[in-house]
Design an enzyme around this catalytic site. Sequence first.
Site, PDB file in Angstrom:
ATOM      1  N   ASP A  91       0.862  -1.181   0.000  1.00 30.43           N
ATOM      2  CA  ASP A  91       0.000   0.000   0.000  1.00 30.43           C
ATOM      3  C   ASP A  91       0.898   1.231   0.000  1.00 30.43           C
ATOM      4  O   ASP A  91       1.868   1.286  -0.728  1.00 30.43           O
ATOM      5  CB  ASP A  91      -0.927  -0.040   1.215  1.00 30.43           C
ATOM      6  CG  ASP A  91      -2.083   0.942   1.099  1.00 30.43           C
ATOM      7  OD1 ASP A  91      -2.264   1.527   0.020  1.00 30.43           O
ATOM      8  OD2 ASP A  91      -2.800   1.124   2.088  1.00 30.43           O
ATOM      9  N   ARG A 147       1.075  10.700  -5.134  1.00 33.91           N
ATOM     10  CA  ARG A 147       0.906  10.967  -3.697  1.00 33.91           C
ATOM     11  C   ARG A 147       2.237  11.244  -3.002  1.00 33.91           C
ATOM     12  O   ARG A 147       2.684  10.502  -2.140  1.00 33.91           O
ATOM     13  CB  ARG A 147       0.183   9.810  -3.005  1.00 33.91           C
ATOM     14  CG  ARG A 147      -1.215   9.577  -3.545  1.00 33.91           C
ATOM     15  CD  ARG A 147      -1.969   8.558  -2.715  1.00 33.91           C
ATOM     16  NE  ARG A 147      -3.322   8.361  -3.219  1.00 33.91           N
ATOM     17  CZ  ARG A 147      -4.246   7.611  -2.633  1.00 33.91           C
ATOM     18  NH1 ARG A 147      -3.941   6.983  -1.509  1.00 33.91           N
ATOM     19  NH2 ARG A 147      -5.441   7.481  -3.156  1.00 33.91           N
TER      20      ARG A 147
END
Length: 250
Positions: A91, A147
């Site tokens: 993740d 991100r």
Amino acid sequence: MTNNIGKGFIHYKVTDPNDDPINPQSDTLRYGASVIQGKVWITFKKDMNIKLMKPLLISSFTTIDGREFNVHIVTVSKIWIDHNTLYNCEDGLLDVTRGSANVTISNNWFREQDKVILLGHDDGYVRDINMKVTFVYNHFGPNCNQRMPRIHHRYAHVANNLYLGWMQYVIDGSMGPSLKSESNLFIAPKCGSKEVTWRKIGHTNGDKWQFHSVRDAFENGASFEVTKGSVCQSQIIAKNKFFKLLMLNQ
């Protein structure tokens, strides 16, 4: 942290996600990071969420290694994350969530990752409106996708970082995020996306966005959309190669 590899180090595995700052229990993160003396290498038995009840004081020559599992430390303040190499996680590499505030992330190397850093739990978690995070002297790349960071709700100061290529974008946000990008070097990939910032069209709270660029440097056609409220005021595209270094205190 190379002194922590080799003879004489203690391998400590965290199996209990609870936290007792008064009487740290064996098998918890606090016990391994604060109680055990000497060179300690800390790993985790499984994925876990650890809510620190008080600030965590980490002894010298201590490595917290979360590479094999997803480890999230939530609801903390006055945290300094410094001199780490993070890469290749299922993740995100680093999440600052659930009301955490006053966090400094410095001198780290982030590479080989799709979703790199998340600030804020999700759009509906309003406690993150008090979040303030500083990124300084970090190296992003190669092979980071997106991100760096993604900002939910609140404020990030991103200064003196190197962004060495990306696949989708560098920084984005939601729920009225505020960003001051200062004296960073953005080197766009030779082909593909050149945009530093990304904003989802029609996203809620669009009138509260504040994305600013101050003395950033851009190469290979990298571009930054300066945003105030619902309007993208301008697009910055430059070829500056030198930029002023800042000394930040938080």
